[in-house]
Write an enzyme that holds these catalytic residues in place. Structure first.
Site, short mmCIF file in Angstrom:
data_model
loop_
_atom_site.label_atom_id
_atom_site.label_comp_id
_atom_site.label_asym_id
_atom_site.label_seq_id
_atom_site.Cartn_x
_atom_site.Cartn_y
_atom_site.Cartn_z
N ARG A 34 -27.82 42.15 -93.21
CA ARG A 34 -26.51 42.85 -93.09
C ARG A 34 -25.45 42.18 -93.96
NH1 ARG A 34 -22.25 43.31 -88.76
NH2 ARG A 34 -21.59 45.49 -88.64
N ILE A 60 -18.32 49.33 -91.58
CA ILE A 60 -19.77 49.23 -91.35
C ILE A 60 -19.91 49.17 -89.84
CG2 ILE A 60 -19.65 46.71 -91.72
CD1 ILE A 60 -22.54 46.75 -92.68
N SER A 61 -20.78 50.01 -89.28
CA SER A 61 -20.85 50.15 -87.82
C SER A 61 -21.39 48.89 -87.16
CB SER A 61 -21.74 51.34 -87.46
OG SER A 61 -21.28 52.49 -88.11
N GLN A 62 -21.08 48.76 -85.87
CA GLN A 62 -21.61 47.68 -85.02
C GLN A 62 -23.15 47.73 -85.04
OE1 GLN A 62 -20.94 48.63 -80.94
NE2 GLN A 62 -21.08 46.54 -80.22
#
Ligand code: SAM
Length: 215
Positions: A34, A60-62
Site C-alpha cells: 500500500r 485512498i480507502s481504509q
C-alpha cells in the site's frame, strides 16, 4: 514499528479480527504494498486503520473497507471486474490478485495517468486504466462478472446495472448526501432479475458524473 510489522497488525487486527475471512482477499492484502500507492512522504502511514489523502483532493480507502468491498463481490478467481474510481490504483491492484482481469475507470486525468503508470511499474499486468465518466461504466468490455464503485452515488447508476453479467454482483455506496452512504450490493440472477441488499454504513467521496452527482 517497521512497515512489515504494521502490515501484520493490519491483517490480524484490522481485517481478520473484524471478520474478513476470504483467503484470496487476505493473501492479496498481504501482498500489495500500500505504501507504493501513497503520495511521497506518507509511506509510514500505509498500514494505519483509515483512509488517507492522495492527489487532487481524493482519498485512498481504509484497508478494511477495500477488503470488505472485494470480499462482498464473492470472487472465485478468473472473473472480469470493473472498478469505478481508480484513485491511487491500490484497490485495483488488490482486485487484480483476486480476479482474472480488472478494468478501472477514473475521471481525474492526473490520477488516471499516475495510477496507470504505477500499476504497470509494479507489474499488475491484468489491470487496464481508463479515463472517463465511470457512472457510464465501460461498455466496450461489458458485461462484467463483478463491478465495484469506490465513490458514493445518489442512486445505483442504471448503466452499471446493465453492464452486470447474469450471476454478477455490483457493490456501490449509495446515499442521499454527497458524503454519507450505505454500501449496497446488487445481484443479477441467472434469469436477469436484479436483487438489492444493504451491507453497512460507509463514508466515501462523491461519484461525480452523468449518472452520479453534479460537479
Ligand atoms: N479505489 C481508490 C484507491 O484504491 O485508491 C480509491 C478511490 S477514491 C475513494 C474515489 C475515486 O473516485 C476518486 O479518485 C474520484 O476521482 C473517483 N471518481 C469520482 N467520480 C467518478 C466517476 N464518475 N468516474 C470515475 N471515477 C470517479
Amino acid at each position: 514499528m517497521e512497515l512489515a510489522a504494521r502490515k501484520e497488525r493490519m491483517l490480524s487486527q484490522h481485517l481478520m479480527a473484524r471478520g474478513i475471512v476470504d483467503p484470496a482477499v487476505l493473501r492479496a492484502m498481504a501482498e500489495v504494498p500500500r505504501e507504493a500507492f501513497l503520495p511521497p512522504g506518507m509511506e509510514y502511514l500505509a498500514y494505519e486503520d483509515g483512509p488517507l489523502p492522495i492527489q487532487d483532493g481524493q482519498t485512498i480507502s481504509q484497508p478494511y473497507i477495500v477488503a470488505y468491498m472485494i470480499e462482498a463481490l464473492k470472487l472465485q478467481g478468473g472473473e472480469k471486474v470493473l472498478e469505478i474510481g481508480t484513485g491511487s490504483g491500490y484497490a485495483a491492484a488488490v482486485l487484480s490478485l483476486c480476479a482474472g482481469e480488472v478494468f478501472t475507470v477514473e475521471r481525474i486525468p492526473s490520477l488516471a495517468h499516475l495510477a496507470g503508470q504505477r500499476l504497470r511499474e509494479l507489474g499488475y499486468g491484468n489491470v487496464t486504466v481508463h479515463l472517463g465518466d465511470g457512472t457510464l461504466g465501460w461498455r466496450e468490455h461489458a458485461p462484467y462478472d463483478a463491478i465495484v464503485v469506490t465513490a458514493g452515488a445518489p442512486d445505483v447508476p442504471k448503466e452499471l446495472e446493465e453492464q452486470l453479467a447474469p450471476g454478477g454482483r455490483l457493490v456501490i455506496p449509495v446515499g442521499p448526501t454527497q458524503h454519507l452512504q450505505d454500501l449496497v450490493r446488487v445481484h443479477r440472477d441467472r434469469s436477469g432479475g436484479l436483487h438489492q441488499e444493504t451491507l453497512c454504513a460507509v463514508r466515501f467521496v462523491p461519484l461525480i458524473g452523468a449518472q452520479g452527482w453534479d460537479d
